[in-house]
Design a protein around this motif. Structure first.
Motif, PDB file in Angstrom:
ATOM      1  N   ALA A 157       0.798  -1.218   0.000  1.00  0.00           N
ATOM      2  CA  ALA A 157       0.000   0.000   0.000  1.00  0.00           C
ATOM      3  C   ALA A 157       0.833   1.271   0.000  1.00  0.00           C
ATOM      4  CB  ALA A 157      -0.961  -0.020   1.198  1.00  0.00           C
ATOM      5  N   PRO A 158       1.923   1.392   0.818  1.00  0.00           N
ATOM      6  CA  PRO A 158       2.650   2.636   0.851  1.00  0.00           C
ATOM      7  C   PRO A 158       3.333   2.979  -0.465  1.00  0.00           C
ATOM      8  CG  PRO A 158       3.145   1.280   2.766  1.00  0.00           C
ATOM      9  CD  PRO A 158       2.408   0.427   1.787  1.00  0.00           C
ATOM     10  N   VAL A 159       3.567   1.999  -1.359  1.00  0.00           N
ATOM     11  CA  VAL A 159       4.338   2.283  -2.557  1.00  0.00           C
ATOM     12  C   VAL A 159       3.476   2.341  -3.808  1.00  0.00           C
ATOM     13  CG1 VAL A 159       6.483   1.341  -1.656  1.00  0.00           C
ATOM     14  CG2 VAL A 159       4.864  -0.175  -2.781  1.00  0.00           C
ATOM     15  N   ARG A 160       2.132   2.156  -3.658  1.00  0.00           N
ATOM     16  CA  ARG A 160       1.298   2.192  -4.843  1.00  0.00           C
ATOM     17  C   ARG A 160       1.335   3.572  -5.498  1.00  0.00           C
ATOM     18  NH1 ARG A 160      -2.904  -1.239  -1.964  1.00  0.00           N
ATOM     19  NH2 ARG A 160      -2.601  -3.330  -2.791  1.00  0.00           N
ATOM     20  N   SER A 161       1.492   4.618  -4.676  1.00  0.00           N
ATOM     21  CA  SER A 161       1.500   5.961  -5.228  1.00  0.00           C
ATOM     22  C   SER A 161       2.708   6.214  -6.110  1.00  0.00           C
ATOM     23  CB  SER A 161       1.478   6.986  -4.085  1.00  0.00           C
ATOM     24  OG  SER A 161       2.607   6.810  -3.257  1.00  0.00           O
ATOM     25  N   SER A 162       3.770   5.402  -5.968  1.00  0.00           N
ATOM     26  CA  SER A 162       4.979   5.599  -6.767  1.00  0.00           C
ATOM     27  C   SER A 162       4.984   4.732  -8.018  1.00  0.00           C
ATOM     28  CB  SER A 162       6.216   5.272  -5.920  1.00  0.00           C
ATOM     29  OG  SER A 162       6.206   3.909  -5.541  1.00  0.00           O
ATOM     30  N   ASN A 163       3.891   3.990  -8.289  1.00  0.00           N
ATOM     31  CA  ASN A 163       3.864   3.124  -9.460  1.00  0.00           C
ATOM     32  C   ASN A 163       3.987   3.924 -10.747  1.00  0.00           C
ATOM     33  OD1 ASN A 163       3.816   0.605  -8.333  1.00  0.00           O
ATOM     34  ND2 ASN A 163       1.595   0.452  -8.263  1.00  0.00           N
ATOM     35  N   GLY A 164       3.302   5.073 -10.795  1.00  0.00           N
ATOM     36  CA  GLY A 164       3.381   5.889 -12.007  1.00  0.00           C
ATOM     37  C   GLY A 164       4.791   6.346 -12.292  1.00  0.00           C
ATOM     38  N   ILE A 206      10.728  -8.149 -12.601  1.00  0.00           N
ATOM     39  CA  ILE A 206      10.626  -9.298 -11.696  1.00  0.00           C
ATOM     40  C   ILE A 206      11.402  -9.033 -10.412  1.00  0.00           C
ATOM     41  CG2 ILE A 206      11.293 -11.711 -11.387  1.00  0.00           C
ATOM     42  CD1 ILE A 206      10.685 -12.150 -14.349  1.00  0.00           C
ATOM     43  N   LEU A 207      12.608  -8.477 -10.567  1.00  0.00           N
ATOM     44  CA  LEU A 207      13.426  -8.184  -9.392  1.00  0.00           C
ATOM     45  C   LEU A 207      12.744  -7.160  -8.493  1.00  0.00           C
ATOM     46  CD1 LEU A 207      16.002  -8.569  -7.807  1.00  0.00           C
ATOM     47  CD2 LEU A 207      17.114  -6.873  -9.274  1.00  0.00           C
ATOM     48  N   ARG A 208      12.103  -6.173  -9.085  1.00  0.00           N
ATOM     49  CA  ARG A 208      11.386  -5.175  -8.280  1.00  0.00           C
ATOM     50  C   ARG A 208      10.261  -5.824  -7.480  1.00  0.00           C
ATOM     51  NH1 ARG A 208       6.512  -1.562  -9.383  1.00  0.00           N
ATOM     52  NH2 ARG A 208       6.772   0.199  -7.962  1.00  0.00           N
ATOM     53  N   GLN A 209       9.528  -6.749  -8.116  1.00  0.00           N
ATOM     54  CA  GLN A 209       8.462  -7.431  -7.400  1.00  0.00           C
ATOM     55  C   GLN A 209       9.010  -8.246  -6.221  1.00  0.00           C
ATOM     56  OE1 GLN A 209       6.105  -5.471  -8.788  1.00  0.00           O
ATOM     57  NE2 GLN A 209       4.774  -7.230  -8.468  1.00  0.00           N
TER      58      GLN A 209
END
Length: 387
Positions: free
Chosen positions: A28-35, A95-98
């Motif tokens: 949740a905390p990093v969803r805002s940085s997906n863009g 993949i590595l990021r995930q």
């Protein structure tokens, strides 16, 4: 060193399964940085591919359109290999990021991150290289498969290594910036707390002298009332002395809590039973002042005051993987009040204090355990606390 390699397939298997609520909350905390991530991911790998292709195709001897279509020159071969390397690198880096996000690498010690990073870097580079060589063939250029594999491996290692360096630099910079913000907030909260303490200490002698006066006015036979005033004075003194500190030893926090429970026992008498299971090795660990007292007060308020509740309050402390775990159990049901009321302002404040002092790994959570409500505090060992 081999543990990351052994767990690779298990991790990838778990990543494709539906996430539990706990793992979903980690994202949740990093969803805002997906863009921002996708912008840099596409622009970075696309830019590298276009730049390399321009250098290969338009510097030196330029191939003709027919040579490009038939892939019959060294330049067109290198351009094709570049495209494959960038596409496989794009997939490998994602993949590595995930994996990094799923296993929460950014919360690990640096040495553990380095070993895992090296294992995944070499493993993904090898897979990406094998795929690129497998789907690439250029009979017109007389180059052995070993030479092609070596060239592609060097390119993948370089590109993926650069991606890893940039990714961790960006995130460690963000963590450093967030740590500075947290320290500033903690300092501001500490100053505000000091002001409140100073206001409360404007004339503490007057307060304690007044309590002593009240105690002296009570008849000698009023033992319960005299003891209650004495305990109240002890609690107020501890609040004034220790309330302005950032942390105090767990042993001191338990002393304050026991004074409060002794006063409540004067009220509830035999209806209140306190059971303690305290690991002696935890007594020297630091906790925020009045933290346990706040949760115990909440437990009595929301649990023991109900007529259908049994008056058993349990306090446990133990070390779990060198992290301090404190558990407070009391009878009750979370459903008796709304979720906000169940959490309580005290619990929310405790959660924020833990995060500011010890970092994001320090948590407090309420849960229903049969007929008991359990408040669990987890404070990481000092090496894992916030920088």
């Amino acid at each position: 060193m081999w543990l990351p390699i052994q767990n690779t397939w298990l991790t990838l298997f778990r990543m494709v399964l539906p996430l539990s609520d706990d793992h979903a909350n980690q994202f949740a905390p990093v969803r805002s940085s997906n863009g921002r991530y996708w912008l840099f991911q596409i622009a970075g790998w696309g830019g590298v591919m276009l730049l390399t292709m321009m250098i290969v195709l338009f510097v030196g001897q330029r191939p003709t359109l027919e040579q490009i279509l038939t892939n019959s020159t060294q330049a067109t071969k290198d351009a094709t290999l570049t495209i494959l390397a960038c596409l496989t690198g794009f997939a490998a880096s994602h993949i590595l990021r995930q994996v990094i996000r799923y296993q929460r690498w950014l919360a690990w010690p640096v040495r553990r991150v380095v070993w895992h990073m090296l294992a995944w870097w070499l493993g993904l580079s090898g897979v990406a290289t094998a795929l690129a060589v497998r789907f690439y063939a250029s009979p017109a250029v007389g180059e052995s498969p070993a030479s092609t594999f070596t060239a592609c491996a060097m390119m993948n290692l370089s590109l993926l290594g650069a991606w890893i360096a940039i990714y961790f630099l960006v995130h460690y910079y963000d963590s450093f910036h967030q740590a500075n913000l947290d320290r500033a907030r903690l300092r501001a909260a500490s100053i505000e707390n000091e002001l409140l303490v100073l206001q409360a200490q404007m004339n503490p002698h007057f307060l304690f002298n007044s309590l002593n006066t009240v105690r002296a006015l009570l008849p000698a036979t009023a033992t319960t009332a005299r003891n209650a005033v004495t305990l109240l004075a002890d609690i107020l003194r501890a609040t004034l002395v220790d309330g302005g500190k950032t942390v105090i030893p767990l042993s001191r926090e338990l002393e304050i809590t026991r004074s409060y429970l002794a006063m409540e026992k004067l009220r509830f008498e035999d209806d209140l039973q306190v059971i303690e299971h305290i690991d002696p090795t935890t007594l020297i660990r630091d906790v925020p002042p009045l933290m346990i007292l706040t949760l115990v007060e909440n437990a009595i308020k929301h649990g023991l005051l109900h007529p259908d509740s049994t008056g058993v309050l349990e306090i446990h402390s133990a070390l779990v993987d060198q992290s301090l775990r404190i558990t407070i159990r009391s009878p009750g049901l979370l459903g008796r009040s709304t979720p906000q009321e169940s959490l309580g302002l005290g619990v929310q404040n405790t959660s924020e204090r833990l995060r500011l002092i010890f970092g994001p790994l320090a948590t407090v959570a309420l849960s229903q355990q049969s007929e008991f409500v359990e408040a669990e505090i987890l404070i990481p060992k000092p090496a894992e606390a916030a920088p």
